[in-house]
Design an enzyme around this catalytic site. Structure first.
Site, mmCIF file in Angstrom:
data_model
loop_
_atom_site.group_PDB
_atom_site.id
_atom_site.type_symbol
_atom_site.label_atom_id
_atom_site.label_comp_id
_atom_site.label_asym_id
_atom_site.label_seq_id
_atom_site.Cartn_x
_atom_site.Cartn_y
_atom_site.Cartn_z
ATOM 1 N N ASP A 40 0.832 -1.077 -0.053
ATOM 2 C CA ASP A 40 0.101 -0.016 -0.086
ATOM 3 C C ASP A 40 0.813 1.264 -0.117
ATOM 4 O O ASP A 40 1.891 1.322 0.337
ATOM 5 C CB ASP A 40 -0.986 -0.060 1.307
ATOM 6 C CG ASP A 40 -2.087 0.854 1.045
ATOM 7 O OD1 ASP A 40 -3.347 0.340 0.760
ATOM 8 O OD2 ASP A 40 -2.072 2.002 0.959
ATOM 9 N N ASP A 66 3.767 2.748 -4.387
ATOM 10 C CA ASP A 66 2.882 3.369 -5.222
ATOM 11 C C ASP A 66 2.420 2.460 -6.614
ATOM 12 O O ASP A 66 3.779 2.160 -7.292
ATOM 13 C CB ASP A 66 3.320 4.681 -5.549
ATOM 14 C CG ASP A 66 2.389 5.308 -6.647
ATOM 15 O OD1 ASP A 66 1.620 4.928 -7.223
ATOM 16 O OD2 ASP A 66 2.578 6.576 -6.665
ATOM 17 N N VAL A 67 1.609 1.946 -6.608
ATOM 18 C CA VAL A 67 1.500 0.909 -7.750
ATOM 19 C C VAL A 67 1.633 1.722 -9.232
ATOM 20 O O VAL A 67 1.731 0.946 -10.243
ATOM 21 C CB VAL A 67 0.190 0.133 -7.826
ATOM 22 C CG1 VAL A 67 0.144 -0.472 -6.616
ATOM 23 C CG2 VAL A 67 -1.112 1.103 -7.887
ATOM 24 N N ASN A 93 -5.521 -4.652 -6.726
ATOM 25 C CA ASN A 93 -6.618 -3.915 -6.292
ATOM 26 C C ASN A 93 -6.469 -2.460 -5.671
ATOM 27 O O ASN A 93 -7.813 -1.834 -5.926
ATOM 28 C CB ASN A 93 -6.957 -4.831 -4.805
ATOM 29 C CG ASN A 93 -8.089 -4.202 -3.989
ATOM 30 O OD1 ASN A 93 -9.313 -4.130 -4.257
ATOM 31 N ND2 ASN A 93 -7.600 -3.546 -2.875
ATOM 32 N N TYR A 159 -12.812 6.942 -14.160
ATOM 33 C CA TYR A 159 -12.764 5.734 -13.500
ATOM 34 C C TYR A 159 -13.503 4.670 -14.433
ATOM 35 O O TYR A 159 -12.640 3.511 -14.428
ATOM 36 C CB TYR A 159 -13.634 5.915 -12.324
ATOM 37 C CG TYR A 159 -13.862 4.623 -11.223
ATOM 38 C CD1 TYR A 159 -12.628 4.333 -10.373
ATOM 39 C CD2 TYR A 159 -14.658 3.826 -11.304
ATOM 40 C CE1 TYR A 159 -12.793 3.244 -9.594
ATOM 41 C CE2 TYR A 159 -14.907 2.896 -10.450
ATOM 42 C CZ TYR A 159 -13.877 2.497 -9.463
ATOM 43 O OH TYR A 159 -13.808 1.630 -8.580
ATOM 44 N N LYS A 163 -11.525 1.331 -15.671
ATOM 45 C CA LYS A 163 -11.944 -0.121 -15.399
ATOM 46 C C LYS A 163 -12.392 -0.871 -16.589
ATOM 47 O O LYS A 163 -12.029 -2.186 -16.451
ATOM 48 C CB LYS A 163 -12.954 0.150 -14.235
ATOM 49 C CG LYS A 163 -12.724 0.622 -12.859
ATOM 50 C CD LYS A 163 -11.903 -0.349 -12.160
ATOM 51 C CE LYS A 163 -11.617 0.221 -10.581
ATOM 52 N NZ LYS A 163 -10.594 -0.723 -9.902
#
Ligand SMILES: NC(=O)c1ccc[n+]([C@@H]2O[C@H](COP(=O)([O-])OP(=O)(O)OC[C@H]3O[C@@H](n4cnc5c(N)ncnc54)[C@H](O)[C@@H]3O)[C@@H](O)[C@H]2O)c1
Length: 256
Positions: A40, A66-67, A93, A159, A163
């Protein structure tokens, strides 16, 4: 081989592990006998969450990353393999929402950050996880998409674009790696009782809250555990012939 590498318990890598769905997934994997790498951006919350679920610190490691940052993700995957010796399941996720403004009101900054975290972040994680899984000859990747990955999401176009991208990424990678023993699936939650949802509702007001309830066939939001059970099952041998699937955890929202 170190002592931990001789350990036969499976290993899961979970991003967004400090809170919400990710935290529930950590808890579910621990209950299923896994060791878990908790990843995270929020260092303080990550430590608190880890202590809550693994007070002795024997079955988890915490990794601040940080992804959306390639070096950060590569380091997180390497740290996991160094600590645990393998990676059986990966739940990509971590996510943010920029919901509220309509398409013409969105700032470039909000658009870019949403795509960077919610789509590029998932791809970066897969890039390094799949390299590990190819060497093992096995592994299960589960991405968090959303109902907004399948149908339009007014007031959430960045968003929804991200997605929808996660769904395409999931299906395409599933086909690429199907012959290798690696499965790639997604969960697509409907509205979930989490801090992200609470913040979104606080920002957008009662009309949006009513819109969610009026469009929910079951008349309720998903619990965090509803999603966590689906992720755990997709990672399990019971789902061994399932790949390229986006499992709706939406109480019938997208069946309408
Ligand atoms: N809450 C919902 O209704 C809902 C519905 C469908 C899908 N989702 C998706 O589920 C996932 C989790 O959402 P949640 O509701 O649990 O949210 P949350 O805000 O409760 O938790 C998200 C976690 O991700 C972490 N995070 C954010 N940006 C990060 C980054 N760049 N790198 C690493 N970690 C980062 C946060 O620190 C936080 O701990 C997201 O991908 C979200 O889009 C949520």
């Amino acid at each position: 081989m170190s002592a931990s590498n001789a350990d036969l318990r499976p290993v899961a890598f979970v991003t967004g592990a400090a809170n919400g769905i990710g935290e529930a997934v950590v808890s579910r994997f621990l209950a299923g006998g896994y060791r878990v790498a908790m990843v995270d951006l929020d260092a303080e919350r990550l430590t608190e969450t880890r202590h809550r679920h693994d007070p002795g610190g024997e079955r988890t490691i915490e990794i601040v990353a940080d992804v959306s940052d390639e070096d950060s993700v590569e380091n997180a995957v390497t740290t996991t393999v160094n600590a645990f010796g393998r990676m059986d399941a990966a739940h990509n996720n971590a996510g943010i929402t920029s919901s509220g403004p309509r398409t013409h009101e969105l700032t470039r900054k909000a658009w870019d950050r949403t795509l960077e975290v919610d789509l590029t972040g998932v791809w970066l994680c897969m890039k390094f996880q799949i390299s590990v899984m190819l060497e093992q000859g096995s592994g299960a990747v589960i991405n968090t998409a959303s109902i907004a990955g399948h149908v339009g999401y007014p007031g959430g176009t960045a968003y929804a674009a991200a997605k929808h991208g996660v769904v395409g990424l999931t299906r395409s990678a599933a086909i690429e790696y199907a012959p290798t023993g690696i499965r790639v699936n997604a969960v697509s939650p409907g509205p979930v009782q989490s801090d992200m949802m609470a913040a979104s509702l606080a920002r957008r007001g009662p009309a949006v809250r009513d819109w969610y309830y009026n469009n929910s066939p079951t008349g309720r939001f998903a619990t965090l555990e509803d999603v966590a059970h689906a992720v755990h099952w997709l990672a399990s041998p019971e789902a061994s012939f399932i790949t390229g699937h986006c499992l709706s955890v939406d109480g019938g929202w997208t069946a309408q």
